[in-house]
Structure formats: C-alpha cells, structure tokens
Design an enzyme around this catalytic site. Structure first.
Site, PDB file in Angstrom:
ATOM      1  N   ARG A  82       0.834  -1.208   0.000  1.00 40.49           N
ATOM      2  CA  ARG A  82       0.000   0.000   0.000  1.00 40.49           C
ATOM      3  C   ARG A  82       0.862   1.249   0.000  1.00 40.49           C
ATOM      4  NH1 ARG A  82      -4.532   0.236   4.522  1.00 40.49           N
ATOM      5  NH2 ARG A  82      -2.729   0.767   5.790  1.00 40.49           N
ATOM      6  N   LYS A 184      -2.726   6.429   1.397  1.00 40.14           N
ATOM      7  CA  LYS A 184      -2.554   6.923   2.771  1.00 40.14           C
ATOM      8  C   LYS A 184      -1.665   8.166   2.741  1.00 40.14           C
ATOM      9  CE  LYS A 184      -2.425   4.572   7.231  1.00 40.14           C
ATOM     10  NZ  LYS A 184      -3.637   5.200   7.740  1.00 40.14           N
ATOM     11  N   GLU A 220     -16.285   5.921   4.453  1.00 39.64           N
ATOM     12  CA  GLU A 220     -15.539   5.462   5.633  1.00 39.64           C
ATOM     13  C   GLU A 220     -15.503   6.592   6.650  1.00 39.64           C
ATOM     14  OE1 GLU A 220     -11.360   4.689   5.073  1.00 39.64           O
ATOM     15  OE2 GLU A 220     -11.240   6.023   3.355  1.00 39.64           O
TER      16      GLU A 220
HETATM   17  N1  PLP Z   1      -9.325   4.212   6.491  1.00 44.00           N
HETATM   18  C1  PLP Z   1      -8.511   5.215   6.842  1.00 44.00           C
HETATM   19  C2  PLP Z   1      -8.838   6.565   6.343  1.00 44.00           C
HETATM   20  C3  PLP Z   1      -7.400   4.972   7.658  1.00 44.00           C
HETATM   21  O1  PLP Z   1      -6.599   5.963   8.028  1.00 44.00           O
HETATM   22  C4  PLP Z   1      -7.154   3.668   8.109  1.00 44.00           C
HETATM   23  C5  PLP Z   1      -5.984   3.381   8.938  1.00 44.00           C
HETATM   24  O2  PLP Z   1      -5.000   2.894   8.502  1.00 44.00           O
HETATM   25  C6  PLP Z   1      -8.024   2.655   7.719  1.00 44.00           C
HETATM   26  C7  PLP Z   1      -9.101   2.960   6.917  1.00 44.00           C
HETATM   27  C8  PLP Z   1      -7.792   1.249   8.160  1.00 44.00           C
HETATM   28  O3  PLP Z   1      -6.758   0.649   7.422  1.00 44.00           O
HETATM   29  P1  PLP Z   1      -5.906  -0.519   8.044  1.00 44.00           P
HETATM   30  O4  PLP Z   1      -6.862  -1.579   8.430  1.00 44.00           O
HETATM   31  O5  PLP Z   1      -5.036  -0.943   6.928  1.00 44.00           O
HETATM   32  O6  PLP Z   1      -5.175   0.043   9.190  1.00 44.00           O
HETATM   33  C1  COI Z   2      -4.173   3.321  11.482  1.00 42.97           C
HETATM   34  O1  COI Z   2      -5.156   2.699  11.865  1.00 42.97           O
HETATM   35  O2  COI Z   2      -3.042   2.800  11.426  1.00 42.97           O
HETATM   36  C2  COI Z   2      -4.261   4.687  11.043  1.00 42.97           C
HETATM   37  O3  COI Z   2      -3.362   5.154  10.410  1.00 42.97           O
HETATM   38  C3  COI Z   2      -5.438   5.468  11.402  1.00 42.97           C
HETATM   39  C4  COI Z   2      -5.084   6.736  12.076  1.00 42.97           C
HETATM   40  C5  COI Z   2      -6.344   7.472  12.218  1.00 42.97           C
HETATM   41  C6  COI Z   2      -4.391   6.540  13.385  1.00 42.97           C
END
Ligand code: PLP
Ligand code: COI
Length: 341
Positions: A82, A184, A220
């Site tokens: 990612r 991200k 989201e």
């Molecule tokens: N959506 C957003 C906007 C996020 O910042 C995060 C955090 O990483 C997620 C979703 C969840 O992603 P992940 O499960 O890969 O941490």
């Molecule tokens: C994560 O879950 O790792 C994120 O980056 C989300 C953030 C809002 C702390």
C-alpha cells in the site's frame, strides 16, 4: 529483555518516544543503506516538499506479543504494497517492499522493551512514513526523500475502549472522485482535521463520510473502514474507489467467510440502507473493530439494535477471532503473521 516501566493497561493512543527509529535517505536517484538512529528529531529545509506541498504518505501497523512469547507483526507485506501505491500516486520514489518489511522488523526489535506484554491490552504501533525532504518552490516533486519508521506503545484508539461510538454524517468530504482517498496520504488527514474537531465539539466520536460525487453512499470515517452486519447475520462492507483499502477490513472479510462461515457482501452501501442494519463497526489497525451504537444524520438518529453498552454479537466474534489470530491464540492463514523474534 527488561520491559520499560509503563502502565500498559492505561495507555491511550498517543505518542511515546521510544529508543530507536529507522531512517533511509533517497538522493541522486537511490535509497541509501538505511540505519537505526537515536535522534527523534528531523532537520530539513524550510522549503522541503513535505512542508510546502504536503508530499508525504505513511503506513500504520502493530507489533504484538503472542501467547507463546514471540513478537510478531500482522501482514506487513500489505502495508509495504500500500505504501508503494501511495508513493506512486504522489510522485515519491518507492521504498522497496522487502526492505520495508526489514526496516519495520529492525525498528520493532530495537524497541523490544516497549512492546507491550501479552495480555496487557496494549500493542506497539509502528509508523513508517516517507516525505520529500529537499527544497521545492515551484509545484513539483522533491529530489530527495526520507523513509522513516518509528514505534510507539498504544492502547485503544477510542477513549472508551470497546464502548459503542456515536458518529455523525459529515457535511465535509475526505476524498474527491478520482482523488487520493484510496492512498494513505498525509493530505487526506489534514483536510479531515476541521471535520473531526467540529465533530468532537458537538459530542460525536467520528465522522461518517459519504461518497463525494453523490452523497448517497457510505464511504468510511477519518481513520477506519465500515463493517455492517445485517439482521440475518450477513457482513456488508462498502466498496469504493475513494476509500483506503483497509488491511483490517480485508482480513475481517476472510475471517468472516473462512473462520465464522458468514456470508460477506463487498458492495456499494447506500446510506438509506443503514437504518436496517443490526450492527456497525469501524475497522482499522488503530481502531481494531470499534462498535458504533448510533449514527446521527442532521438530527435524525439511527440507533443500531446492538445498543450503546456493548459490541454486537457478530462484531464481537469478528473481534475475538481477528485479535486471536494476531496474538497467536488462533491459527492464522498462511503468511499473515510475520515473526520478528
Ligand atoms: N481508512 C482510513 C482513512 C485509515 O486511516 C485507516 C488506517 O489505517 C483505515 C481505513 C484502516 O486501514 P488498516 O486496516 O489498513 O489500518
Ligand atoms: C491506522 O489505523 O493505522 C491509522 O493510520 C489510522 C489513524 C487514524 C491513526
């Protein structure tokens, strides 16, 4: 290894400086060998690409102590992939994926004293990030970059832990159609700050963002994807090109299907459907699965039947199975657990 004297059970989600961080510099078209360093500060040009034009992206993952005493990370290959796609969209040179996993492992290992013990309820959050470090004044990508990884021990992302959250439908968008919602990028979070501060002022825990083109579909929150459960126990999760492809959500889809035998629908979810769901949760590395009890749309309250005191039954099973896999209590699918030591 002697652990630091930290009150693990009462950690929130905030920054605690740990001993070591990893840094690699990109210059003259190549990443250097990288090293662990002690200095937690960054010195860069006042005109650096990251400072002027927000040329930065990041990742988030966690290191866990398992039941049998190993230190592991969860699917770091997906974070590496990612970050690669975030870099490509932001004209940042890609940090090689196998080196990403190596850097994360070395940083966690070097901060072993901060990895919370098994059963403490805390984890070591790992934050890899890349930014343009050389000066740019015309709008353009920087020539030089830093890739860094730091760690910080954390507890629950939301203050109440597993207490159901109240969220609101936001009037602001976090992403644009064909924009950067699917990567991200730091800029996505900068633009969500006004909305989250306003939500908190008004007593809400988070914002539910709708699709920016039609404002009819659920996207989201500022930091997590949605999972819904129907009254007949189907798991439904929004599919959209402008949400972050959450690693937690993708893993929960597998957990729901293969471990719990549930039907899963990954599809567009219209906001009008939300009133009919039985359970709702926010899923992400930081959020794990945080249950939502109430969704407020401009004064109209949708109260999920799972209520405001505990997680719904399906959400709880998903939570227990996922965290069981992460902590080594439940056998993981092939390749999900990366053992550091
Ligand atoms: N959506 C957003 C906007 C996020 O910042 C995060 C955090 O990483 C997620 C979703 C969840 O992603 P992940 O499960 O890969 O941490
Ligand atoms: C994560 O879950 O790792 C994120 O980056 C989300 C953030 C809002 C702390």
């Amino acid at each position: 290894m002697e652990k630091k004297n930290i009150d693990w059970a009462n950690l929130g989600f905030s920054y605690v400086e740990t001993d070591k961080r990893y840094v690699s510099h990109y210059k003259d078209g190549a990443w250097d060998d990288g090293a662990l360093i002690s200095d937690a500060t960054v010195a860069i040009s006042e005109c650096a690409g990251v400072l002027q034009y927000a040329q930065t992206c990041f990742e988030g993952l966690k290191a866990y102590t398992t039941e049998d005493g190993h230190i592991v990370t969860f699917r770091p290959d997906l974070n590496a992939a990612r970050l690669k796609s975030s870099c490509e969209r932001l004209e940042i040179p890609v940090f090689p994926e196998e080196r990403f996993i190596q850097a994360v492992s070395e940083t966690v290992d070097a901060n072993e004293a901060y990895v919370p013990p098994y059963g403490s309820g805390a984890t070591l959050y790992v934050r890899p990030f890349i930014f343009g470090s050389s000066s740019v004044i015309g709008v353009a990508p920087a020539d030089e970059y830093q890739f860094r990884v730091f760690t910080t021990p954390v507890g629950p992302y939301f203050k109440g832990g597993a207490k159901p959250l109240t969220i609101r439908v936001s009037d602001f968008d976090r992403a644009a159609p064909h924009g950067t919602g699917h990567i991200k990028a730091g800029l996505n979070y900068a633009m969500s700050l006004y909305a989250i501060v306003d939500a908190h002022k008004k007593g809400f825990d988070e914002n539910m963002y709708l699709d920016p083109a039609t404002r009819t579909k659920v996207e989201e929150t500022g930091g997590a994807n949605f999972l819904f459960v129907t009254k007949d126990n189907k798991v439904v999760t929004p599919k959209s090109d402008s949400i972050l492809p959450s690693i937690t959500r993708r893993s929960l889809v597998t957990v729901a299907k293969d471990y719990l035998g549930l039907e899963v629908e990954e599809r567009e979810v219209f906001f009008d459907e939300v009133k009919d769901f039985a359970e709702c949760g926010l899923c992400g590395t930081a959020a794990v699965i945080s249950p939502v009890g109430k969704i407020v749309d401009h004064g109209n309250e949708i109260c999920l039947p799972s209520g405001m005191t505990e997680m719904g039954p399906v959400t709880k099973k998903l939570y227990d199975t996922l965290t069981g896999i992460q902590m080594g209590r439940i056998e993981a699918p092939e390749g999900w657990i990366h053992v550091i030591k």
